[in-house]
Design an enzyme around this catalytic site. Structure first.
Site, PDB file in Angstrom:
ATOM      1  N   ASP A 291      -7.266  -5.234  11.995  1.00  0.00           N
ATOM      2  CA  ASP A 291      -8.482  -4.442  11.959  1.00  0.00           C
ATOM      3  C   ASP A 291      -9.684  -5.329  12.335  1.00  0.00           C
ATOM      4  O   ASP A 291      -9.650  -6.022  13.339  1.00  0.00           O
ATOM      5  CB  ASP A 291      -8.631  -3.794  10.580  1.00  0.00           C
ATOM      6  CG  ASP A 291      -9.749  -2.765  10.514  1.00  0.00           C
ATOM      7  OD1 ASP A 291      -9.517  -1.616  10.909  1.00  0.00           O
ATOM      8  OD2 ASP A 291     -10.846  -3.126  10.065  1.00  0.00           O
ATOM      9  N   TRP A 292     -10.771  -5.317  11.521  1.00  0.00           N
ATOM     10  CA  TRP A 292     -11.946  -6.128  11.834  1.00  0.00           C
ATOM     11  C   TRP A 292     -11.624  -7.622  11.877  1.00  0.00           C
ATOM     12  O   TRP A 292     -12.367  -8.400  12.484  1.00  0.00           O
ATOM     13  CB  TRP A 292     -13.054  -5.872  10.817  1.00  0.00           C
ATOM     14  CG  TRP A 292     -14.077  -4.900  11.291  1.00  0.00           C
ATOM     15  CD1 TRP A 292     -14.113  -3.554  11.068  1.00  0.00           C
ATOM     16  CD2 TRP A 292     -15.234  -5.193  12.085  1.00  0.00           C
ATOM     17  NE1 TRP A 292     -15.206  -2.995  11.669  1.00  0.00           N
ATOM     18  CE2 TRP A 292     -15.928  -3.976  12.295  1.00  0.00           C
ATOM     19  CE3 TRP A 292     -15.764  -6.349  12.636  1.00  0.00           C
ATOM     20  CZ2 TRP A 292     -17.103  -3.887  13.032  1.00  0.00           C
ATOM     21  CZ3 TRP A 292     -16.943  -6.274  13.366  1.00  0.00           C
ATOM     22  CH2 TRP A 292     -17.592  -5.049  13.561  1.00  0.00           C
ATOM     23  N   TRP A 332     -12.156   8.269  12.359  1.00  0.00           N
ATOM     24  CA  TRP A 332     -12.324   7.450  11.153  1.00  0.00           C
ATOM     25  C   TRP A 332     -13.806   7.188  10.898  1.00  0.00           C
ATOM     26  O   TRP A 332     -14.284   7.300   9.773  1.00  0.00           O
ATOM     27  CB  TRP A 332     -11.558   6.140  11.318  1.00  0.00           C
ATOM     28  CG  TRP A 332     -12.012   4.997  10.470  1.00  0.00           C
ATOM     29  CD1 TRP A 332     -12.710   3.908  10.869  1.00  0.00           C
ATOM     30  CD2 TRP A 332     -11.789   4.819   9.063  1.00  0.00           C
ATOM     31  NE1 TRP A 332     -12.941   3.055   9.817  1.00  0.00           N
ATOM     32  CE2 TRP A 332     -12.393   3.588   8.698  1.00  0.00           C
ATOM     33  CE3 TRP A 332     -11.150   5.570   8.087  1.00  0.00           C
ATOM     34  CZ2 TRP A 332     -12.368   3.108   7.398  1.00  0.00           C
ATOM     35  CZ3 TRP A 332     -11.123   5.095   6.782  1.00  0.00           C
ATOM     36  CH2 TRP A 332     -11.724   3.876   6.447  1.00  0.00           C
ATOM     37  N   ASP A 418       0.030   4.340  12.579  1.00  0.00           N
ATOM     38  CA  ASP A 418      -1.418   4.207  12.385  1.00  0.00           C
ATOM     39  C   ASP A 418      -2.151   5.193  13.297  1.00  0.00           C
ATOM     40  O   ASP A 418      -2.057   5.078  14.522  1.00  0.00           O
ATOM     41  CB  ASP A 418      -1.829   2.769  12.710  1.00  0.00           C
ATOM     42  CG  ASP A 418      -3.320   2.527  12.567  1.00  0.00           C
ATOM     43  OD1 ASP A 418      -4.048   3.434  12.128  1.00  0.00           O
ATOM     44  OD2 ASP A 418      -3.753   1.402  12.906  1.00  0.00           O
ATOM     45  N   HIS A 447      -1.671   1.687   9.262  1.00  0.00           N
ATOM     46  CA  HIS A 447      -2.744   0.795   9.682  1.00  0.00           C
ATOM     47  C   HIS A 447      -2.662  -0.565   9.006  1.00  0.00           C
ATOM     48  O   HIS A 447      -2.832  -1.602   9.646  1.00  0.00           O
ATOM     49  CB  HIS A 447      -4.083   1.464   9.372  1.00  0.00           C
ATOM     50  CG  HIS A 447      -5.273   0.659   9.763  1.00  0.00           C
ATOM     51  ND1 HIS A 447      -5.627   0.427  11.073  1.00  0.00           N
ATOM     52  CD2 HIS A 447      -6.210   0.017   9.002  1.00  0.00           C
ATOM     53  CE1 HIS A 447      -6.717  -0.310  11.119  1.00  0.00           C
ATOM     54  NE2 HIS A 447      -7.098  -0.575   9.885  1.00  0.00           N
TER      55      HIS A 447
END
Length: 467
Positions: A291-292, A332, A418, A447
């Protein structure tokens, strides 16, 4: 039905301080009722004709400020919404809404106590009274019993802070007790606060294993998780004699929580990570991202390629601003905007039904209230979408690095279930990473891939990146 007589009404006031003390009594009544302590009275001819205190919580009314309540009461009593021979006293500089009502009422004079530099509309943030284009000019005076008014406000908010020892006005620190006895997370915390980009805030990181280990696994989490995400992988790496460094981004985990969303810029968070890597002098690094962790982390190796020998990428992307963001991510982001305090533990549980209640609670632990959640609110909007967005140019440079200059090994693991950053997104990223072998696709993983198969991923990574 007649209301209970108010002894304040018709009381004579001799000067501004005398009147402000009556307004302070109203502010104290607001505090006793659990409302922000702001009080107001209205006088005419030296006598009190109305009073009010903050009541938006009790009345479920965002307009129920002390001034509005007092104005309404005075207008009813006089049978006229014009109050041009009246003076309003309020303990806190009025906001734009209240100033607008005062101007419509044609008040002759407004006297306030404490200034409000954040939302005050009488000179604190703006000065609506000073606009000569308006067809009524009200005389304004501030600072009457300002210290007494400020003291009431300070006492009220101090008693209600979730953090019993606030580190400073613009940030919170989750109490240590929130992290007591987390399942599967036994490691001692490490903190650093003297990195220039931290601006005095304290960043938490795990640092397990020997400094001279053959590999250092730099594990970067995303939003809204924290280093707890890697608890299944860390023991596998350390058992092999390797080092693991897993920081919590500012605003997440055990790191400090800025109160304002505008703290959270792409470049600031990237710079903090760069400075942490230099501070710890990390070498022989395998970059582990999700993710980030990838949005930021994939931009790091080009700054010091010699530190890095490997990349383990899981459900992430490079947001370069020259390609549309995935539809799943846009959905999202819309959900986060509509429900900014969504349940993080519940989110993890939906995609990972194997998680126990205590593990889900561990994901909620860093965020005891909405005040601690500026980062989770800000991060979805910080993903670069246009070419000129913050971080987009850096991400394009990183894409070029991965396509043409990357010399290390790579491993990609895809959680195919995901809906946000699933297989199509990861396949596109795979095409940008020079020499990356065919991804390992996990059909049932969502995810948060390390939650689904963290131990197996770590074991496979050990084999793949073996020195």
């Amino acid at each position: 039905m007649r209301s209970t007589p108010d002894p304040t009404l018709d009381q004579a006031v001799h000067d501004d301080q005398d009147a402000m003390r009556l307004a302070l009594d109203q502010a104290a009544a607001a505090a006793a009722a659990g409302e922000v302590p702001v009080g107001a009275i209205l006088t005419r001819g030296g006598r009190v004709i109305a009073r009010g205190h903050n009541a938006p919580v009790a009345r479920h009314d965002p307009t129920a400020h002390a001034e509005i309540i007092a104005l309404r009461a005075a207008a009813r009593r006089l049978g006229n919404y014009r109050l041009d021979d009246c003076t309003l006293y309020v303990t806190l500089e009025p906001c734009a809404m209240c100033v607008g009502a005062m101007l419509h009422a044609r008040l002759a004079r407004v006297v306030y106590g404490a200034p409000d530099p954040k939302t005050g509309a009488a000179g604190g943030a703006i000065n609506l009274f000073a606009d000569a284009r308006l067809n009524h000019q009200t005389v304004v005076q501030g600072g009457v019993l300002a210290e007494e008014s400020s003291a009431l406000l300070r006492a009220f908010f101090k008693a209600r802070r979730a953090n019993p020892a606030p580190l400073r006005e613009d940030a919170l620190r989750t109490p240590d007790r929130a992290f007591a006895d987390l399942p599967g997370y036994p490691w001692s915390p490490h903190y650093v606060a003297d990195l220039p980009a931290l601006a005095g805030l304290r960043l938490h990181y795990l640092d397990e294993g020997p400094a001279e280990a053959p590999l250092t696994w730099l594990c970067l989490h995303g939003n809204p998780s924290w280093s707890y995400l890697y608890r299944h992988m860390i023991p596998v790496f350390t058992a092999a004699g390797h080092r693991v460094v897993a920081p919590d981004l500012i605003g997440f985990g055990k790191s400090d929580k800025p109160k304002k969303e505008d703290f959270h810029g792409f470049c600031r968070h990237r710079q903090i990570l760069l400075e942490l890597i230099e501070y710890l002098d990390l070498q022989r690094v395998v970059l582990v991202v999700q993710d980030w962790g990838g949005l930021l982390g994939l931009t790091l190796p080009m700054a010091a390629p010699g530190r890095y020998g490997g990349l383990l990428a899981m459900n992430t992307l490079l947001a370069t601003g020259d390609a549309p963001l995935p539809g799943g991510f846009l959905a999202w982001r819309e959900m986060c905007a509509a429900r900014p305090t969504f349940g993080i533990g519940r989110l993890l549980a939906r995609g990972n039904p194997q998680l126990g209640a205590a593990e889900c609670a561990a994901y909620d632990a860093p965020f005891p209230d909405a005040g601690h959640r500026a980062a989770t609110r800000a991060f979805p909007a910080r993903v670069p979408e246009q070419a000129h967005d913050e971080g987009a140019a850096t991400s394009r440079q990183a894409r070029t690095f991965w396509r043409t200059a990357w010399q290390g090994r790579s491993l990609m693991v895809i959680g195919a279930a995901d809906p946000v950053l699933g297989e199509p997104v990861m396949r596109a990223l795979h095409a940008d990473i020079r020499g990356c072998p065919e991804p390992w696709v996990l059909p049932q993983a969502g995810h948060f891939v390390p939650e689904h198969a963290g131990v197996d991923i770590a074991r496979r990574a050990l084999r793949h990146f073996a020195p």
